[in-house]
Design a protein around this motif. Structure first.
Motif, short mmCIF file in Angstrom:
data_model
loop_
_atom_site.label_atom_id
_atom_site.label_comp_id
_atom_site.label_asym_id
_atom_site.label_seq_id
_atom_site.Cartn_x
_atom_site.Cartn_y
_atom_site.Cartn_z
N UNK A 45 71.82 69.23 -79.43
CA UNK A 45 70.47 69.73 -79.68
C UNK A 45 70.28 69.91 -81.18
N UNK A 46 69.23 69.30 -81.70
CA UNK A 46 68.94 69.43 -83.13
C UNK A 46 67.54 68.91 -83.38
N UNK A 47 66.85 69.48 -84.36
CA UNK A 47 65.52 68.96 -84.71
C UNK A 47 65.65 67.63 -85.45
N UNK A 48 64.55 66.93 -85.58
CA UNK A 48 64.55 65.69 -86.34
C UNK A 48 64.98 65.95 -87.77
N UNK A 49 65.80 65.04 -88.30
CA UNK A 49 66.26 65.17 -89.68
C UNK A 49 67.49 66.02 -89.87
N UNK A 217 76.18 69.43 -68.80
CA UNK A 217 77.31 70.34 -68.57
C UNK A 217 77.43 71.40 -69.66
N UNK A 218 77.08 71.01 -70.87
CA UNK A 218 77.31 71.89 -72.02
C UNK A 218 76.31 71.52 -73.12
N UNK A 219 75.92 72.52 -73.90
CA UNK A 219 75.03 72.28 -75.02
C UNK A 219 75.71 72.68 -76.33
N UNK A 220 75.58 71.84 -77.33
CA UNK A 220 76.01 72.19 -78.68
C UNK A 220 74.83 71.94 -79.62
N UNK A 221 74.83 72.65 -80.72
CA UNK A 221 73.73 72.55 -81.67
C UNK A 221 74.25 72.12 -83.03
N UNK A 227 78.65 71.79 -86.08
CA UNK A 227 78.42 71.99 -84.65
C UNK A 227 78.69 73.45 -84.30
N UNK A 228 77.71 74.04 -83.61
CA UNK A 228 77.88 75.40 -83.11
C UNK A 228 77.49 75.42 -81.64
N UNK A 229 78.00 76.37 -80.89
CA UNK A 229 77.65 76.48 -79.48
C UNK A 229 76.18 76.83 -79.35
N UNK A 230 75.50 76.18 -78.41
CA UNK A 230 74.07 76.44 -78.23
C UNK A 230 73.85 77.70 -77.41
#
Length: 230
Positions: A45-49, A217-221, A227-230
């Motif tokens: 998960x991350x915004x554009x850019x 199954x899992x989200x990361x940000x 990378x951090x846990x979402x």
């Protein structure tokens, strides 16, 4: 030789800077650590850019990191030459993008057959696998249609099948339903998840859609290049 018990994808300390040493240098990735296990579906998960496309390109051996290690199936890919990197990418990784990039002059089934032929599969076997994949996403009666005769959702489902044509161990997807309306996106994403679950491969799927991310199954940000846990 790949270790079937190892993570399908392992990124360790991966960093990437564009235009290094210049006033316009941009540090996109700053020591990314991430493992994706066989059979696991992870939402990125991350915004554009934010650098998620860069991360996916490095994970899929389309780009190289400045620092850090990239491993597929327990095999360190970091220092491989161009030819073995290309072979590893062809054999082990499937890619899905926001836009389907199907070849317009070929039918749906031919778009899925072609990458298999390039990988040395016989035409009969390639057509059989392509037909099976189309059936899994509900397009068994659309195989002879060219992309222009398919809806946007149908085109993207064909692209999913093409990405899985050579039975990769790892699927990388960059906003795979981002070009579709919400109702079609939900339906097409369900087809993708059914494909992934049915084959048991690992998947790293970049999205900014939190509803879709919650189905994995899992989200990361990706935040500030890490990378951090979402």
């Amino acid at each position: 030789m790949n270790d079937r018990t190892a993570p399908a994808l392992s990124l360790a300390g991966v960093g990437k800077t564009y235009n290094p040493g210049r006033p316009n240098a941009v540090e996109v990735l700053r020591g990314v650590d991430l493992d994706v296990a066989p059979g696991e579906v992870v939402a990125l998960v991350a915004p554009s850019g934010a650098g998620k496309s860069t991360l996916l390109h490095i994970a899929g051996l389309l780009d190289t990191a400045d620092i850090g290690r990239v491993s597929l199936g327990g095999r360190d890919m970091t220092r491989l030459g161009d030819r073995p990197r290309t072979a590893a990418r062809r054999d082990q990784v499937g890619f899905i993008y926001q836009f389907h990039h199907l070849l317009p002059e070929f039918s749906a089934i031919e778009n899925i057959v072609l990458p298999q032929l390039a990988n040395g599969t016989s035409r009969a076997e390639a057509r059989s696998r392509a037909a099976g994949l189309l059936a899994q996403v509900g397009l068994e009666n659309r195989g002879k249609h060219r992309p222009a005769a398919l809806s946007g959702g149908e085109q993207q489902r064909v692209a999913f099948c093409r990405a899985l044509a050579n039975a990769p161990r790892l699927l990388l997807a960059d906003e795979p339903t981002g070009n579709l309306d919400p109702a079609t996106s939900d339906r097409v994403f369900g087809a993708l998840m059914d494909l992934v679950r049915g084959t048991g491969l690992a998947a790293l799927i970049a999205t900014h859609n939190l509803d879709l991310a919650a189905r994995m199954d899992r989200q990361v940000r990706l935040e500030a290049g890490r990378i951090v846990a979402a």
